[in-house]
Design an enzyme around this catalytic site. Structure first.
Site, PDB file in Angstrom:
ATOM      1  N   LYS A 202      29.099  28.147  38.860  1.00  0.00           N
ATOM      2  CA  LYS A 202      28.704  27.003  38.033  1.00  0.00           C
ATOM      3  C   LYS A 202      29.156  25.716  38.706  1.00  0.00           C
ATOM      4  O   LYS A 202      30.281  25.245  38.509  1.00  0.00           O
ATOM      5  CB  LYS A 202      29.304  27.115  36.627  1.00  0.00           C
ATOM      6  CG  LYS A 202      28.609  26.176  35.631  1.00  0.00           C
ATOM      7  CD  LYS A 202      27.142  26.493  35.487  1.00  0.00           C
ATOM      8  CE  LYS A 202      26.413  25.508  34.590  1.00  0.00           C
ATOM      9  NZ  LYS A 202      24.970  25.765  34.550  1.00  0.00           N
ATOM     10  N   SER A 408      19.938  27.159  32.952  1.00  0.00           N
ATOM     11  CA  SER A 408      21.015  26.790  32.030  1.00  0.00           C
ATOM     12  C   SER A 408      20.448  26.637  30.621  1.00  0.00           C
ATOM     13  O   SER A 408      19.902  27.572  30.068  1.00  0.00           O
ATOM     14  CB  SER A 408      21.733  25.531  32.515  1.00  0.00           C
ATOM     15  OG  SER A 408      22.442  25.781  33.703  1.00  0.00           O
TER      16      SER A 408
END
Length: 626
Positions: A202, A408
């Site tokens: 991430k 996402s």
């Protein structure tokens, strides 16, 4: 003092009067021009027999136009707002090409791509498919330009003949990403970053906590931009009829070929089979004159521009049949933020409201949620997903159609759909969560500014100018970890996967749709039309219309948009606001890249308004074929 105050009041009154006078005169001038245009009827587009459709695309190709005040757009265009190129609706391009394919008066097409800006491969592929049908109808396509960028060349490669100016060139350099990193700048400004995240890959927050890309991020990014580059090469090679080894990927290979061409970029383009012939603009125009004849004015070949031909298409809002069953398309484009947003951005409340309209419309039997988003607020994403669930509970199937990117939060809002469709080049995944809070206690203290006081609880003392207690940080980190667990649990449930399997391909890692298909994150590869057909099939529809549900403009906004969007208005603005000098344009363009990047980063930060400070956002999911 009273005298000085009166002087300033007088100056202000004079300036204010002058400003109002200029604006009123400008409006009056434009209004007169509109009336004259309506009376004269010169606005009607006449397509001559054996005309060439000039597909002159000017701007960025998008799924949904970003709302811009039409008056500001008309004026700002004359002040060289170069870092904000215009937008072209993908559906408009496809509709124009499809109509021209059936139009007996359109003889051929000229791809005039010199002002076309960036576009993702999935959008270029949709246009390519329409162009292939145009050619299949027995009509020729010509491409000509002084210079081809990578995106422009993808479309040009489809043409029957690609020509280049003798002093021009072709620039194909592959895909890459080099974000700006701000850690040292933030340190110098004494800004404290508090980062909370889950997911090895991430990397959304890396620009704020590092000065370079982490090894994990490099590994992840190479994992999807490499197959994306392979897709580009194979499709261009197929269009041009040469091998994928024809692409130069090292300086050594390019240098050898350029030396053989004696440094001549145009000759290199010929030798490398990028183009078929080197001709000047005048020679190209003469070629088309010989092909289709002179226009009515006798100055150029018979042609109709993209915008002119688009104006001949019937307005979509008047084409809806109130008696037929519908498949509704709802576009979710841009960063996801809490609350309401105008077209071109995603607001949790505003996008959910569009889905609710589809749910409450008895004629709508199925919905296609068209997603082009790298995510954003987790709370807003869940607000939208709840409406997807409500649609399914109402017996209306939902098909998620992924455009350039659905990662996402973009993946979050797709996960609960009955089916997920994506283009082969769609960027998806990035299933990870982060939290970010910036505090300014050190910056304020360095200026002699301090925050102090009392509160009834320890919880009340947290503020941007006091910093964050370690206990509060622990609470946020627990919230982020819980959010990640909710994310992968939701995906596992909705996609009928094991939670451990989702976690293995999650961790914030980004994938191409071709990879995500193997992991079970999506169902099928296809474009928006494929998704519409799938939605109709799920709803058992045989005869149906397709409608787009979008935010409605107020009557006032519609009027202003019609007035200031008209060609005659643009001509009026051109007349009273002449073009800038070449020097001024060059100076402005020189600052484009850096200023646009900084503005984009600032815009992302400005839209981080999740009430829990928890985000599922991919900042690197933005690679276009520039």
């Amino acid at each position: 003092m009273k005298l000085i105050a009166n002087i300033f009041k007088g100056i202000w009154a004079t300036l204010n009067f002058s400003r109002r006078l200029i604006l009123n005169l400008l409006f009056l001038f434009i209004l007169i021009a509109i009336v004259i245009n309506i009376i004269s009827g010169e606005d009607q587009v006449q397509v001559e027999d054996k005309s060439v459709l000039r597909l002159d695309l000017n701007g960025i190709i998008v799924e949904q136009l970003t709302y811009v005040d039409p008056f500001e757009a008309a004026i700002s265009g004359k002040f060289g707002d170069s870092e904000q190129p215009g937008e072209i609706l993908l559906d408009d391009i496809i509709d124009v090409v499809n109509k021209a394919t059936q139009d007996q008066q359109i003889y051929a097409m000229y791809l005039d791509l010199q002002r076309m800006h960036s576009a993702h491969l999935d959008k270029l592929r949709d246009i390519r498919d329409a162009l292939v049908k145009f050619k299949a109808a027995g009509k020729k396509i010509y491409a000509h330009g002084a210079y081809y960028t990578q995106a422009q060349y993808y479309l040009a490669s489809i043409a029957d003949q690609v020509t280049l100016h003798p002093y021009g060139g072709v620039n194909i350099t592959g895909f890459g990403m080099y974000p700006l990193y701000f850690k040292e700048a933030l340190d110098k400004l004494k800004v404290t970053q508090h980062i909370f995240r889950v997911g090895t890959y991430k990397s959304a927050v890396e620009p704020f906590i590092r000065s370079d890309m982490s090894p994990e991020a490099k590994q992840s990014n190479l994992g999807w931009i490499t197959p994306l580059w392979s897709q580009y090469k194979s499709e261009v090679a197929e269009n041009r009829g040469f091998d994928v080894t024809n692409f130069d990927e090292t300086f050594a290979a390019l240098t050898d070929k350029m030396e053989a061409a004696q440094g001549d970029s145009a000759k290199y383009a010929i030798d490398n089979q990028w183009v078929d012939e080197l001709v000047t603009d005048q020679q190209f125009v003469q070629k088309l004159i010989d092909e289709v004849g002179l226009d009515a004015k006798g100055k150029s070949f018979k042609q109709v521009s993209f915008e002119q031909y688009l104006s001949t298409l019937p307005p979509k809002e008047f084409a809806e049949n109130p008696f037929t069953e519908k498949v509704a398309v709802i576009v979710a484009k841009g960063q996801i933020s809490d609350g309401k947003r105008k077209a071109g951005a995603i607001g949790g409340d505003s996008t959910a409201a569009l889905l609710k309209r589809a749910r409450l419309n008895d004629k709508v039997k199925a919905v296609v949620l068209r997603i082009d988003s790298g995510g954003g607020s987790m709370f807003a994403s869940e607000t939208i997903r709840n409406e997807v669930l409500a649609l399914k509970a109402a017996g209306k199937p939902v098909v998620a159609s992924m455009g350039s990117v659905a990662a996402s939060g973009g993946y979050w809002i797709a996960a609960s759909a009955n089916e997920i469709w994506a283009s082969p080049s769609t960027i998806t995944g990035s299933i990870g969560v982060f939290g970010m809070i910036m505090t300014f206690e050190n910056a304020a203290n360095s200026l002699g500014i301090y925050s102090d006081g009392v509160a009834t609880t320890e919880l009340k003392g947290q503020s941007p100018f006091r910093g964050i207690e370690s206990n509060y940080k622990h609470l946020i980190q627990m919230g982020v970890e819980d959010a990640y667990d909710k994310f992968i649990s939701m995906v596992a449930t909705e996609r009928n996967l094991e939670k451990s399997a989702v976690d293995e391909v999650a961790q914030g890692r980004v994938w191409l749709a071709t990879q995500a298909l193997n992991f079970g994150l999506i169902d099928k590869l296809g474009n928006k039309n494929d998704a519409i057909n799938a939605a109709a099939s799920l709803a058992n529809l045989e005869m149906y219309d397709v409608i787009t549900i979008e935010q409605a403009l107020t009557e006032q906004e519609k009027l202003v948009q019609q007035l200031f969007g008209a060609t005659i208005v643009q001509s009026a603005v051109d007349a009273i606001m002449p073009e800038q000098s070449i020097f001024a344009k060059t100076a402005l363009n020189a600052l484009d890249d850096i200023s646009h990047t900084l503005e984009a980063q600032s815009k992302v930060l400005g839209q981080l308004n999740d009430p829990n400070h928890v985000y599922t956002l991919c900042l690197v999911c933005n690679v276009s074929a520039e």
